[in-house]
Design an enzyme around this catalytic site. Structure first.
Site, PDB file in Angstrom:
ATOM      1  N   ARG A 237      75.608  94.926  58.199  1.00 19.44           N
ATOM      2  CA  ARG A 237      74.496  94.316  58.728  1.00 19.44           C
ATOM      3  C   ARG A 237      74.364  93.035  57.797  1.00 19.44           C
ATOM      4  O   ARG A 237      74.273  93.074  56.453  1.00 19.44           O
ATOM      5  CB  ARG A 237      73.265  95.428  58.267  1.00 19.44           C
ATOM      6  CG  ARG A 237      71.945  95.109  58.398  1.00 19.44           C
ATOM      7  CD  ARG A 237      71.325  94.338  57.029  1.00 19.44           C
ATOM      8  NE  ARG A 237      70.003  94.236  57.341  1.00 19.44           N
ATOM      9  CZ  ARG A 237      68.954  93.519  56.299  1.00 19.44           C
ATOM     10  NH1 ARG A 237      69.641  93.091  55.213  1.00 19.44           N
ATOM     11  NH2 ARG A 237      67.676  93.217  56.567  1.00 19.44           N
TER      12      ARG A 237
ATOM     13  N   THR B  64      65.429  90.226  46.616  1.00 18.35           N
ATOM     14  CA  THR B  64      66.186  88.794  47.214  1.00 18.35           C
ATOM     15  C   THR B  64      65.419  87.889  46.127  1.00 18.35           C
ATOM     16  O   THR B  64      64.656  87.717  45.711  1.00 18.35           O
ATOM     17  CB  THR B  64      65.800  88.454  48.517  1.00 18.35           C
ATOM     18  OG1 THR B  64      66.242  89.292  49.488  1.00 18.35           O
ATOM     19  CG2 THR B  64      66.085  87.040  49.153  1.00 18.35           C
TER      20      THR B  64
ATOM     21  N   SER C  64      68.953  93.910  43.428  1.00 21.64           N
ATOM     22  CA  SER C  64      68.588  93.451  44.714  1.00 21.64           C
ATOM     23  C   SER C  64      69.242  91.997  45.041  1.00 21.64           C
ATOM     24  O   SER C  64      69.046  91.688  46.108  1.00 21.64           O
ATOM     25  CB  SER C  64      66.936  92.955  44.860  1.00 21.64           C
ATOM     26  OG  SER C  64      66.727  92.124  44.125  1.00 21.64           O
TER      27      SER C  64
HETATM   28  N1  ASP Z   1      65.450  89.506  53.251  1.00 24.73           N
HETATM   29  C1  ASP Z   1      66.491  90.348  52.507  1.00 24.73           C
HETATM   30  C2  ASP Z   1      67.115  91.042  53.682  1.00 24.73           C
HETATM   31  O1  ASP Z   1      66.695  91.316  54.716  1.00 24.73           O
HETATM   32  C3  ASP Z   1      65.836  91.713  51.883  1.00 24.73           C
HETATM   33  C4  ASP Z   1      64.564  91.422  51.037  1.00 24.73           C
HETATM   34  O2  ASP Z   1      64.279  89.989  50.687  1.00 24.73           O
HETATM   35  O3  ASP Z   1      63.943  92.358  50.325  1.00 24.73           O
HETATM   36  O4  ASP Z   1      68.503  91.209  53.718  1.00 24.73           O
END
Ligand code: ASP
Length: 355
Positions: A233, A205, A93
């Site tokens: 994105r 994240t 991630s």
């Molecule tokens: N916040 C991150 C994003 O939207 C993803 C995540 O934290 O899971 O890119």
């Protein structure tokens, strides 16, 4: 009034002055650094030093806290902490090994803020560089800008000596190929047989926030974003005021989870503003989640009005108090001077929304 020429000269000299001052304050990440002066003895601490992070950051809070105790700058400490996750191929991630976008390309996002110098830096949709948090710090330190994206962000990183590398691990490639195969029953990719369905965490994240014994504060958030996202994105992580935010007089806050929902409330900033009005970090995080729930469109709510997605906030204040909150019970990582440990978040709902 300043003429065009003199205004330009004025802006240029101000920019040079600001950059020079910042360069003196934060050591360059690429060169060996002189040892920082040790922190003051506990009797002279202005704050209780603390590092908080998302639950995947147990190693990050340990590393960052150790550095704080050696006198490191708050931003250097949190970036060294999250780099462990960025460089870990088994964390799919963040950074190297992160799950790719719909085209199979890993695009990384990161942002950071340094309380003492009031500076910010960010990169979005960065390809080929394992540690976007470090590149965000270079933007913060060496440019008159805040946010570089895509090809420009990569060229900037290469100019500062970063190496371009293939970030797609074999594991991440396989997960992506399976996702693509199962996406559409009518396309020319045969579906992966029943029972072989991938199970992936579509998001992930790391956010990390720290307070030094002197009461200085910094924050960083880094991610590979939403797995299989539309190419280009970017989520909340690289957005100053959403993915993280620091005000050295108040505190810092950051987020993980569905970025689109955080961006709409400027959650990092909003959480710090709640603390400015006197809320403790945990209450500030909960209050921000309530705002997110209020601003969520019906398609993302269950029949009882609860958001169907995951979102968490983490916060520290100037005194070294800390907290975290999520919609449903969750965990976060902290080093509060005793040990690096996982703690329960405060939460709004007992159980997950029905999907
Ligand atoms: N916040 C991150 C994003 O939207 C993803 C995540 O934290 O899971 O890119």
């Amino acid at each position: 009034m300043l003429g065009i020429q003199s205004r330009r000269e004025f802006l240029a000299s101000t920019a040079v002055g600001i950059a020079a001052a910042a360069a003196r304050d934060i050591p360059h990440p690429m060169r060996p650094r002189p040892l920082p002066p040790p922190p003051p003895p506990p009797s002279r601490w202005a704050a209780k030093p603390v590092v908080v992070s998302s639950a995947n950051g147990l190693r990050a809070v340990q590393r960052a806290f150790d550095l704080l105790m050696q006198g490191a700058d708050s931003l250097d400490a949190v970036i060294e902490g999250v780099k462990i996750q960025e460089l870990d191929p088994n964390d799919d991630s963040v950074g190297y090994g992160g799950l790719p976008n719909a085209d199979g390309v890993v695009q990384l996002d990161a942002s950071c803020m340094h309380g003492p110098t009031k500076r910010a830096g960010a990169v979005g949709a960065l390809e080929g560089i394992k540690t976007p948090s470090e590149v965000a710090k270079l933007v913060l330190k060496y440019t008159n800008h805040i946010f570089l994206v895509g090809e420009g962000a990569k060229r900037f990183a290469l100019q500062y000596g970063f190496k371009e590398e293939d970030l797609l691990t074999e594991h991440a490639r396989e997960v992506w190929l399976r996702w693509r195969a199962n996406l559409n029953p009518d396309d020319d990719y045969l579906d992966v047989p029943e029972g072989e369905h991938m199970s992936v965490r579509p998001t992930g994240t790391i956010n990390c926030d720290a307070v030094t014994p002197q009461g200085d504060i910094s924050s960083v958030t880094t991610t590979s974003g939403l797995a299989f996202k539309i190419p280009g994105r970017v989520g909340d992580s690289p957005i100053i005021g959403a993915g993280e935010y620091t005000d050295n007089e108040i505190g810092a806050a950051g987020s993980t989870g569905r970025g689109e929902s955080n961006i709409k409330v400027c959650g990092g900033f909003l959480t710090v503003e709640h603390m400015r009005r006197g809320m403790k970090p945990t209450d500030a995080c909960l209050e921000t989640l309530k705002r997110v729930a209020k601003l969520t469109e019906p398609r993302l709510l269950d029949e009882r009005g609860r958001p169907k997605f995951d979102l968490k906030f983490y916060a520290v204040n100037k005194r070294g108090e800390f907290g975290a909150a999520s919609f449903v019970p969750g965990r976060f990582a902290v080093h509060d001077g005793t040990a690096a440990k996982l703690m329960d978040t405060a939460y709004l709902y007992e159980r997950a929304a029905s999907r």
